[in-house]
Design a protein around this motif. Structure first.
Motif, short mmCIF file in Angstrom:
data_model
loop_
_atom_site.label_atom_id
_atom_site.label_comp_id
_atom_site.label_asym_id
_atom_site.label_seq_id
_atom_site.Cartn_x
_atom_site.Cartn_y
_atom_site.Cartn_z
N TRP A 156 4.34 1.35 6.82
CA TRP A 156 3.47 0.18 6.70
C TRP A 156 3.48 -0.63 7.99
O TRP A 156 2.46 -1.04 8.50
CB TRP A 156 3.93 -0.69 5.52
CG TRP A 156 3.29 -2.04 5.54
CD1 TRP A 156 2.01 -2.33 5.16
CD2 TRP A 156 3.86 -3.26 5.99
NE1 TRP A 156 1.76 -3.66 5.34
CE2 TRP A 156 2.88 -4.25 5.86
CE3 TRP A 156 5.12 -3.59 6.50
CZ2 TRP A 156 3.11 -5.58 6.22
CZ3 TRP A 156 5.35 -4.92 6.84
CH2 TRP A 156 4.36 -5.89 6.70
N GLU A 174 -9.17 0.84 -0.98
CA GLU A 174 -9.14 1.61 0.25
C GLU A 174 -10.53 1.58 0.87
O GLU A 174 -11.53 1.77 0.19
CB GLU A 174 -8.74 3.06 -0.05
CG GLU A 174 -8.80 3.95 1.16
CD GLU A 174 -8.48 5.40 0.82
OE1 GLU A 174 -8.08 5.67 -0.32
OE2 GLU A 174 -8.66 6.25 1.71
N TYR A 224 -3.94 0.15 1.96
CA TYR A 224 -4.93 -0.50 1.11
C TYR A 224 -5.11 -1.93 1.59
O TYR A 224 -4.19 -2.50 2.16
CB TYR A 224 -4.46 -0.53 -0.35
CG TYR A 224 -4.46 0.83 -0.99
CD1 TYR A 224 -5.59 1.29 -1.64
CD2 TYR A 224 -3.34 1.64 -0.91
CE1 TYR A 224 -5.60 2.54 -2.22
CE2 TYR A 224 -3.36 2.91 -1.49
CZ TYR A 224 -4.49 3.35 -2.15
OH TYR A 224 -4.50 4.59 -2.71
N LEU A 237 -6.17 -3.90 -5.21
CA LEU A 237 -6.25 -3.38 -3.84
C LEU A 237 -7.38 -2.37 -3.76
O LEU A 237 -7.87 -1.87 -4.77
CB LEU A 237 -4.94 -2.71 -3.45
CG LEU A 237 -3.72 -3.61 -3.46
CD1 LEU A 237 -2.48 -2.81 -3.15
CD2 LEU A 237 -3.90 -4.75 -2.49
N SER A 268 0.79 -1.24 0.00
CA SER A 268 0.00 0.00 0.00
C SER A 268 0.82 1.29 0.00
O SER A 268 0.47 2.21 -0.72
CB SER A 268 -1.01 0.00 1.14
OG SER A 268 -0.56 -0.69 2.23
N ALA A 302 -4.22 1.15 -7.67
CA ALA A 302 -4.69 0.16 -6.71
C ALA A 302 -5.56 -0.87 -7.41
O ALA A 302 -5.54 -2.06 -7.08
CB ALA A 302 -5.46 0.85 -5.60
N ARG A 333 0.40 4.20 -2.77
CA ARG A 333 0.07 5.57 -2.42
C ARG A 333 1.18 6.53 -2.84
O ARG A 333 0.92 7.64 -3.26
CB ARG A 333 -0.17 5.67 -0.93
CG ARG A 333 -1.37 6.50 -0.62
CD ARG A 333 -1.67 6.50 0.86
NE ARG A 333 -1.21 5.31 1.54
CZ ARG A 333 -1.24 5.18 2.86
NH1 ARG A 333 -1.69 6.17 3.60
NH2 ARG A 333 -0.82 4.08 3.43
#
Lengths: 170, 557
Positions: free
Chosen positions: B90, B139, B156, B137, B29, B132, B33
């Motif tokens: 993370w 959110e 995510y 993935l 993630s 994503a 991002r």
């Protein structure tokens, strides 16, 4: 002009303290002084010959008109204060204000999120406070200024108790 | 629609995990991002070499050859630092779903703990930006009742995890306790039934006929005329940034509004939309505070309408980039579409003739002055139950006085206005926060008042303009009483009836059994569970003063 009230009929309004006029007067004096002083700046400059091109009549007229308007507002202040009222009903609180631009607000007790009490320096010196209600809506501008401190505390307790009893979800 | 049986492993990883387990978001993630930063570093260091490679030269400039190791070292160090930062962020981002709360811990230097009450969840979104989406993935973003920023974002998760977690959160929000014997069961996704879609052709048409396009045409004509008159070419230059801005705005609208689908499920209205970045919103029943049906003048040609809503937590339009699309319940739809959406939002319209009253609200017009329809000249004329501005005040609104009006059904207050830009605002009685009557000097002269209803922040601000004084006063009292009674019997039981009616449709043949199953797990209190005492329905849950909906604790670590 005798105005026809827009309030629902059959309500006895509780009025705020007459001393609140003093608070409003203090605020009025401060803002008027500041504004007129600022607007007199061109006049001073013209009279000292710094700003020749600016017409003298305009330099006089602007602060004069401002002062006149301010004086008119001054005359309205006691009536405006008398026009502020609130009433506790079974399930909601009513707040009204205004002479020319009237507003009557209904806040159900079950909708109140929290109650604020605040007091500025002048209010504190006179033993007054301002009560403010908050709901989930930012548009609810529910304020009762100029309450005697004891009445403010009583109202806050009363409102909190009633709000808790009738609390609803959002 | 998702098949009910999710892989056991992923169910265990997401929602079926025992309460209190702290979980991490997907390792990729931060890269998804922060890909812009990585791309920028790569671009900065390799642009030169790449260009030279294209020209057939050596990879590294001769003059820089001796310094190349340092440059590489610097670049590598920067890259390493960025990646390390990502990995740390993370590692320290963890979330937990337990005890009716979602908690999210972030940050390794400045720690932040954020928690949100599940039964306060106002709306829940699954957002997939393009990148994503490529990696599968998503959110998960949900709002609690708070006017401020978006409350909790989990970014995510894998798509199926996100959906399971959403189902779990919605189930808890509806008051269904997780079954200890079968932990996977409660997380089953509620079945949904597609209700309507917006075809791309209509979306494009609606954009071409929108207010925006009218301004484009007017602006274009004005600048052409100006340059013709003044023989000054520079007006064309001004058009270039304007055109660029317009193209961006149109693209934005198409990207967001593309493939708009509305569906209904036991845990709320589902909206999906998006061309490159997709978003799936879920609005639990009864979370809509106010609604507005509107129609710009040119949309009348095709009979199109738009619906916008206020939802607590979404805030005003444009506050969060996608704000205006998130508060749009229907970007463009026909009249039947509007009625469908209204029936979802307001399952019980509180009237025997909902179609009649809504069409009067959306398109209706009171009888013109002088017609026998309103014999007592002092009270406002009346159509479809709407009480409009009295005739004596028609000078205040020469066009709108026959439109401006209100009516109340058993469950909602309807306010209509606008002759050219038609609006109909619907506020459910139990959602009214507070009300105010307002009157200026001119309005007093004509004995009319305005009534303002206060709702949570959003695009809809309900205001009844120029109602007769007596009607307005009566409405204030009546409405206060109606809101009071509505608050007392606030339930969402009609919601499931609505779903059943749709499930009984011949369209969904395999649906009913699964709907029943979901109904019993998702919201037992509304399927005729014996007592209402232990029914913390999502709507009438009394605890919004004592406990903050969300707590932020910052501390230096």
């Amino acid at each position: 002009m005798r105005t026809e009230a827009i309030d629902p009929p059959g309500i006895t309004w509780l009025r705020v303290s007459p001393k609140y006029v003093t608070v409003r007067l203090a605020g009025w004096a401060l803002s008027t002084l500041f504004l007129v002083a600022l607007l007199c700046l061109p006049l001073v400059l013209v009279l000292n010959g710094v700003w020749q091109s600016f017409p003298l009549w305009l330099a006089v007229a602007v602060p004069a008109v401002t002062l006149l308007l301010a004086l008119w507002r001054l005359l309205l202040i006691p009536r405006q204060v008398r026009a502020i009222g609130y009433a506790e009903r079974e399930d909601d609180l009513l707040i009204r204000r205004g002479i020319f631009y009237q507003r009557t607000l209904v806040v159900p007790y079950g909708r109140m999120q929290y109650v604020d009490i605040g007091a500025g320096p002048v209010e504190r010196a006179l033993g007054l406070c301002t009560l403010k209600l908050h709901t989930a809506s930012a548009g609810t501008n529910a304020e009762i200024p100029g309450l005697p401190a004891a009445e403010g505390a009583r109202l806050r307790e009363q409102l909190s108790a009633r709000g808790e009893a009738r609390l609803a979800g959002l | 629609m998702k098949p009910g049986a999710a892989p056991a492993a992923s169910a265990g990883a997401a929602a079926g995990a025992p309460d209190g387990a702290w979980l991490r978001v997907h390792p990729a993630s931060p890269f998804v991002r922060g890909w812009v930063a990585l791309a920028a570093i790569a671009f900065f260091f390799f642009r030169d070499s790449f260009e030279r490679m294209l020209q057939g030269g050596p990879l590294v400039d001769e003059r820089l050859a001796d310094r190349a190791p340092w440059l590489l070292l610097g670049g590598g160090g920067l890259l390493l630092l960025t990646v390390l930062g990502y990995v740390l962020s993370w590692y320290f981002t963890r979330y937990q779903v337990a005890d009716g709360y979602v908690r999210l811990n972030t940050g390794f230097l400045f720690k932040q703990q954020r928690q949100a009450r599940l039964d306060r969840v106002q709306a829940i979104d699954i957002v997939q930006p393009l990148l994503a989406r490529i990696f599968g993935l998503a959110e998960l973003k949900f709002e609690v009742a708070d006017a401020g920023e978006s409350a909790v974002r989990l970014a995510y998760l894998r798509m199926d995890e996100a959906r399971l977690l959403r189902a779990a959160i919605l189930a808890r929000a509806a008051g269904a306790a997780p079954d200890p014997a079968r932990p996977g069961e409660a997380a089953a996704e509620a079945p949904e039934h597609a209700v309507l879609t917006v075809p791309p052709r209509r979306l494009v048409g609606s954009l071409l006929l929108s207010e925006q396009s009218m301004f484009v045409v007017v602006g274009g004509v004005a600048s052409v005329v100006l340059s013709a008159f003044t023989e000054n070419r520079s007006f064309y230059l001004f058009l270039i940034p304007a055109v660029l801005g317009m193209v961006a705005a149109y693209w934005n609208s198409i990207n967001r509004g593309y493939n708009f689908t509305a569906a209904i499920s036991p845990d709320g209205i589902r909206l999906r939309y998006g061309l490159l970045d997709t978003q799936a919103q879920t609005l639990p029943p009864g979370r809509i505070q106010a609604l507005r049906v509107s129609q710009p003048p040119l949309w009348r040609i095709f009979g199109w309408y738009r619906i916008q809503v206020n939802v607590a937590g979404y805030g005003g339009a444009g506050s969060d980039g996608g704000g205006s699309s998130r508060t749009t319940l229907l970007p463009v739809g026909t009249f039947p579409d509007v009625l469908t959406m209204l029936s979802l939002v307001l399952p019980d319209p509180g009237t025997t003739d909902p179609v009649g009253i809504f069409s009067a609200g959306i398109n209706g017009l009171a009888a013109p002055a002088g017609s026998p329809a309103h014999a007592p000249a002092d009270t406002g004329p009346d159509d479809g139950g709407f009480v409009t501005t009295p005739q004596r005040a028609r000078l205040l609104a020469p066009l709108g006085w026959r439109r401006n009006g209100f009516t109340a059904t058993g469950t909602a207050l309807l306010i209509r206005s606008g002759r050219w830009w038609r609006h109909l605002v619907v506020v459910p009685h139990q959602r009214t926060q507070s009300m105010a009557l307002e009157q200026g000097p001119l309005a007093r002269r004509f004995r009319v008042v305005d009534l303002v209803l206060h709702t949570t922040a959003g695009p809809v601000s309900p205001r009844l303009v120029q109602a007769g004084l007596d009607e307005g006063r009566a409405l204030l009292d009546d409405q206060a009483a109606r809101a009071r009674t509505a608050r007392k019997r606030q339930t969402s039981e009609h919601w499931l009836d609505q779903v059943r009616a749709l499930a009984a449709d011949p369209a969904g043949t395999e649906a009913p059994s699964s709907t029943e199953a979901a109904a019993s797990t998702q919201a037992p209190n509304s399927t005729g569970a014996p007592s209402s005492a232990e029914a913390p329905t999502n709507t009438d849950e009394p605890a919004n003063t004592e406990e903050p909906n969300r707590q932020d604790d910052r501390q230096h670590g």
